[in-house]
Design a protein around this motif. Structure first.
Motif, short mmCIF file in Angstrom:
data_model
loop_
_atom_site.label_atom_id
_atom_site.label_comp_id
_atom_site.label_asym_id
_atom_site.label_seq_id
_atom_site.Cartn_x
_atom_site.Cartn_y
_atom_site.Cartn_z
N ILE A 64 0.85 -1.21 0.00
CA ILE A 64 0.00 0.00 0.00
C ILE A 64 0.88 1.25 0.00
CG2 ILE A 64 -1.69 1.36 1.30
CD1 ILE A 64 -2.73 -1.41 2.39
N ALA A 65 1.89 1.26 0.87
CA ALA A 65 2.79 2.41 0.92
C ALA A 65 3.50 2.61 -0.42
CB ALA A 65 3.81 2.23 2.04
N ALA A 66 3.92 1.52 -1.03
CA ALA A 66 4.57 1.62 -2.35
C ALA A 66 3.58 2.15 -3.38
CB ALA A 66 5.10 0.25 -2.78
N GLY A 67 2.35 1.66 -3.36
CA GLY A 67 1.33 2.14 -4.30
C GLY A 67 1.08 3.62 -4.17
N ALA B 177 1.89 6.47 -7.05
CA ALA B 177 0.88 7.43 -7.52
C ALA B 177 1.41 8.86 -7.42
CB ALA B 177 -0.41 7.28 -6.72
N ARG B 178 2.09 9.16 -6.33
CA ARG B 178 2.66 10.51 -6.16
C ARG B 178 3.70 10.83 -7.22
NH1 ARG B 178 2.99 10.47 0.40
NH2 ARG B 178 0.81 11.01 0.71
N ARG B 179 4.42 9.78 -7.65
CA ARG B 179 5.43 9.98 -8.70
C ARG B 179 4.84 9.83 -10.09
NH1 ARG B 179 9.08 6.53 -5.26
NH2 ARG B 179 8.70 4.88 -6.77
N ALA C 11 0.84 -2.31 -7.60
CA ALA C 11 0.98 -2.36 -6.14
C ALA C 11 -0.37 -2.42 -5.44
CB ALA C 11 1.78 -1.15 -5.65
N MET C 12 -1.32 -1.65 -5.93
CA MET C 12 -2.64 -1.64 -5.29
C MET C 12 -3.41 -2.93 -5.57
SD MET C 12 -2.04 0.90 -3.63
CE MET C 12 -3.42 1.42 -2.67
N LEU C 13 -3.27 -3.50 -6.76
CA LEU C 13 -3.90 -4.79 -7.03
C LEU C 13 -3.26 -5.90 -6.18
CD1 LEU C 13 -4.56 -4.60 -10.88
CD2 LEU C 13 -6.26 -4.50 -9.02
#
Length: 186
Positions: free
Chosen positions: A63-66, A70-72, A81-83
């Motif tokens: 989740i943190a990676a996702g 998204a921010r990048r 990552a979210m899936l």
């Protein structure tokens, strides 16, 4: 079918959320009979909480990676990552419900004061956040799977997704604390 789903995201979110929460509460409240599912060996059932702690911890990372992706604006990596996070959540939930159907919810083995003043409040917030996350997750998932990435800017995907990811992270973190209280500390 995608176009039809795209036009009915709120309604589909409600239907999926109600069905999912009905299943969860049905399992927790004992509506689903123990004999309805095959029983795994005792060692497998006993390992479920420990496996779920690992799944939760990995999900925190995905989740943190996702969110970072998204921010990048790395939307392909964000989606992956979210899936992955969603698959981990589903894995956690299936294993948790399996154990609950077979044995009921875990009982707290520690002192009464810790149970009342620490464990129960943490568990309550964990459960509340998990329940609140369900419709938020369905909503952002349905938006993301029924539209091209460029069209998501015209939706509430990012705004709702930020809230969902934050609550989801806290829920998983509290779940790990609950696990530690049940199986490590006491």
């Amino acid at each position: 079918m995608t176009r039809n789903a795209r036009d009915h995201v709120p309604a589909l979110t409600a239907v999926c959320s109600l069905a999912s929460l009905g299943l969860v509460f049905g399992a927790v409240l004992g509506v689903i009979p123990r004999g309805a599912i095959p029983r795994a060996p005792a060692g497998v059932v006993a390992a479920i909480p420990h496996l779920n702690a690992v799944v939760s911890t990995v999900a925190i990372g995905t989740i943190a990676a996702g969110v970072a992706f998204a921010r990048r604006r790395e939307f392909g990596r964000h989606r992956a990552a979210m899936l992955t996070s969603l698959a981990l959540f589903a894995t956690f939930l299936v294993l948790y419900l399996y154990k609950v159907i077979l044995e009921g919810p875990a009982t707290f083995p520690g002192p009464d004061a810790v149970y009342q003043w620490v464990y129960l409040p943490l568990l309550a917030v964990h459960i509340l956040l998990a329940v609140v996350c369900i419709p938020l997750l369905y909503y952002v998932l349905l938006l993301a799977t029924t539209r091209p990435v460029a069209a998501l800017r015209e939706t509430a995907h990012a705004r709702v997704g930020r809230v969902a990811a934050s609550l989801w992270l806290v829920s998983f973190l509290l779940g790990d604390v609950v696990y530690a209280l049940l199986y490590v500390v006491y």
